[in-house]
Design an enzyme around this catalytic site. Structure first.
Site, short mmCIF file in Angstrom:
data_model
loop_
_atom_site.label_atom_id
_atom_site.label_comp_id
_atom_site.label_asym_id
_atom_site.label_seq_id
_atom_site.Cartn_x
_atom_site.Cartn_y
_atom_site.Cartn_z
N ASP A 161 50.39 48.52 32.98
CA ASP A 161 49.67 48.52 34.43
C ASP A 161 50.92 47.92 35.76
O ASP A 161 50.90 47.54 36.29
CB ASP A 161 48.97 47.50 34.29
CG ASP A 161 47.99 47.88 35.61
OD1 ASP A 161 48.23 49.50 36.51
OD2 ASP A 161 46.59 47.37 35.92
N GLY B 286 41.96 41.71 41.83
CA GLY B 286 42.31 42.23 40.52
C GLY B 286 40.81 43.22 39.86
O GLY B 286 39.51 42.89 40.42
N PHE C 212 40.15 42.69 36.73
CA PHE C 212 39.41 40.63 36.21
C PHE C 212 39.29 39.73 37.23
O PHE C 212 39.02 38.80 36.28
CB PHE C 212 40.55 41.21 34.80
CG PHE C 212 40.16 42.30 34.19
CD1 PHE C 212 39.30 43.32 33.80
CD2 PHE C 212 41.87 42.57 34.60
CE1 PHE C 212 39.26 43.61 33.02
CE2 PHE C 212 41.79 43.64 33.51
CZ PHE C 212 40.89 44.92 33.08
N GLY C 213 39.48 39.96 38.37
CA GLY C 213 39.39 38.82 38.55
C GLY C 213 40.23 38.33 40.27
O GLY C 213 40.83 39.80 41.15
N VAL D 126 42.56 35.71 43.18
CA VAL D 126 44.25 35.23 42.61
C VAL D 126 44.29 34.41 44.67
O VAL D 126 43.98 35.56 45.62
CB VAL D 126 45.30 35.98 43.34
CG1 VAL D 126 45.96 35.37 43.01
CG2 VAL D 126 45.61 37.12 41.52
N GLY E 86 44.60 38.52 46.99
CA GLY E 86 43.89 39.63 46.13
C GLY E 86 43.44 39.45 45.71
O GLY E 86 42.43 38.96 44.38
#
Length: 367
Positions: free
Chosen positions: A173, A56, A58-59, A61, A54
């Site tokens: 979050d 997100g 900020f980066g 995975v 996935g």
């Protein structure tokens, strides 16, 4: 290649030369496992797209397999993002020593040149968003027993963060994509990049608004006044998603431009609350499902001081008790109207930061 993570002495030298990030704590980095970039590159087959789990705010995975056969989740931070570095450091500081059955465990990190990488335990069933809210090809059939277990597990994880840890932690979050599921579909809260520590002697902190459209508490979205009750609000929205099987960010509810919280409250006022239930659930205990929905309403009340503590939420979800609905007031909500009616669809479930957001908030019935 040089060492994957700086030791404390190296960090001191870097700080003196102005090359290291001011927030890097050498003692902290010395306390967790370090991986080299080459190790993680090999574990993920050079970060191949087939291992991508996935992406997100900020980066990305990836799934990785270490030399001993241990599977891990490898979260790479954007090298170009200064914000990403801050989130990386926050995540390490927040959960490096946190252990709870309903929290994702941080195994280690890599800091190598511009690379910032976090290594987590791997959870076989990916995220709740993918299991519940994505296309039918990736969805997992969740009966009521599994859904109620997920609700309760997330509640317990949040209660631990809010009330048992010192200092307390507000996640900021909580959403379906940040709830991960293990082999048995037990939930674990992940992605602490936006988290904030909350000492006992502080009632709230003022901060730039960060979170996800559809989950933000109205008082936080309006003024950036953050308390633990912002997580409680997000959790209430999450319960409604788990029960309805639909995303909170979609505005077309009941044939009108409504948010999930608005639509659910409308059904409540009209005595049609069971219509909210996901049609994929063929059988479910009506009274228990109704209790869970009403707990969600308690969590999403417009006035933050009326929302329960997460330990109280755990109690309400785990015990067959009658809720005092006379104390229940209408939920609050906000709509991101910067780009018109379709703005929530554009942002979807990605993390956003807003300094000023127009809001709509329901009227609160006085005591």
């Amino acid at each position: 290649m040089s060492c994957s993570c700086f030791g404390s002495s190296a960090l001191v030298k870097k700080r003196r030369s102005g090359q290291a990030h001011d927030d890097i704590d050498g003692d902290l980095l010395e306390s967790i496992k370090h991986f080299s970039y080459n190790e993680l590159r090999a574990a993920t087959d050079d970060f191949h797209t087939r291992n991508k789990l996935g992406r997100g705010g900020f980066g990305t995975v990836y799934m990785g397999t270490l030399k001993k056969g241990v599977q891990v989740a490898v979260k790479t931070l954007s090298a170009q993002s200064k914000q990403g570095v801050r989130e990386f450091l926050t995540e390490i500081k927040t959960i490096s020593n946190v252990r709870h059955p309903n929290l994702v465990e941080l195994i280690g990190c890599c800091i190598d040149g511009a690379n910032r990488i976090l290594v987590y335990e791997y959870l076989e069933n990916n995220s709740l968003e993918r299991a519940l809210l994505s296309s039918r090809s990736t969805c997992i059939m969740l009966d009521w027993g599994k859904r109620s277990t997920i609700c309760l597990g997330v509640a317990r994880g949040l209660a631990y963060l809010h009330e048992e840890l010192e200092p307390h932690i507000v996640h900021r979050d909580i959403k379906a994509s940040n709830i991960l599921l293990d082999t048995d579909l037990n939930p674990k809260i992940g992605d602490f990049g936006l988290a904030r520590l909350f000492p006992d002697n502080i009632t709230h902190i003022s901060t730039k608004i960060a979170g996800t459209t559809g989950y933000l508490a109205p008082e936080y979205a309006m003024g950036g006044q953050l308390t633990l009750k912002a997580d409680v609000y997000s959790f209430g929205v999450l319960i409604l998603e788990i029960i309805s099987g639909r995303s909170s960010s979609k505005e077309n509810w009941g044939g009108t431009q409504q948010l999930l919280v608005e639509y659910a409250w409308q059904l409540h006022e009209e005595g049609r609350l069971l219509e909210l239930v996901d049609p994929q659930m063929a059988e479910f205990p009506n009274e228990e499902v109704l209790r869970f929905i009403k707990v969600a309403f308690f969590c999403t009340q417009a006035a933050s001081n009326r929302r329960p503590l997460m330990s109280q939420v755990v109690n309400m979800l785990s015990r067959n008790i009658r809720l005092n609905e006379k104390e229940l007031t209408a939920p609050g909500y906000f709509q991101d109207s910067r780009n018109g009616a379709s703005s929530s669809k554009k942002t979807g479930l990605t993390s956003v930061e807003m300094s000023s957001v127009p809001v709509t908030i329901t009227q609160v019935t006085p005591r």
